[in-house]
Design a protein around this motif. Sequence first.
Motif, PDB file in Angstrom:
ATOM      1  N   SER A 182      43.162  36.004  40.329  1.00 24.04           N
ATOM      2  CA  SER A 182      44.477  35.791  39.742  1.00 24.04           C
ATOM      3  C   SER A 182      45.019  37.150  39.322  1.00 24.04           C
ATOM      4  N   ARG A 221      48.560  39.139  37.247  1.00 18.62           N
ATOM      5  CA  ARG A 221      49.773  39.011  36.462  1.00 18.62           C
ATOM      6  C   ARG A 221      50.061  40.375  35.837  1.00 18.62           C
ATOM      7  N   LYS A 239      43.564  34.014  31.589  1.00 17.59           N
ATOM      8  CA  LYS A 239      42.986  35.329  31.889  1.00 17.59           C
ATOM      9  C   LYS A 239      41.773  35.613  31.010  1.00 17.59           C
TER      10      LYS A 239
END
Length: 217
Positions: free
Chosen positions: A61, A63, A85
Amino acid sequence: MAEQLATMRVDYARTDGLDVGDLADTWHEQLALWLDEAITDGVAEPNAMVLATTGEDGRPSSRTVLCKGLDARGVVFYTNYTSAKSHQLRATRYASATFPWYAQHRQVHVRGHVELVAAAENAAYWATRPRGSQLGAWASAQSVEVRDRRVLDDALEAATQRFAGAEEVPAPPHWGGWRIVPEQVEFWQGRHNRMHDRLRFEHDPHSRTWRIRRLAP
């Protein structure tokens, strides 16, 4: 769109090169130097970095977060410790982050294990945050699904009322910082004909020293 994407490119012909002799003595001094140049050049949110984490299932992932600390120990960002996270960081204890300074044809990649930031450092940074951001940390159960926008607005209003009489908003127990402790830090400078300069600081855990490698683009 496919045709447009195929022809989109920028030639970094006017970009100065980067060689070992151009680097500062340490990775963090070099990163601080480039960060300072990004600030001076007016780069939008120069401390923004793309944080990549991986869950126990091996799926990555990414971001964008804001770097809020930089020294010889690593780079620091702050978040909700119950967020997606944070769950991934607790599971793998490893992360990478990229500073994407597109206007300067530069990138910096930081890779390493992670550790929680000490309570005293959390408190010092928390005190610098605007009151609205502090209230937002109380209001948002980060990464949790909500029914609609009104749920968020109501939660913020509730937090605002909760601390209306308080001169200072305390930090939530579920909020704090993570530090990426680098094992590798790569400095990438765009060059003509895609022959970019890539210089990477690598840490040797046995000798506890750093070496610099040049990588092919």
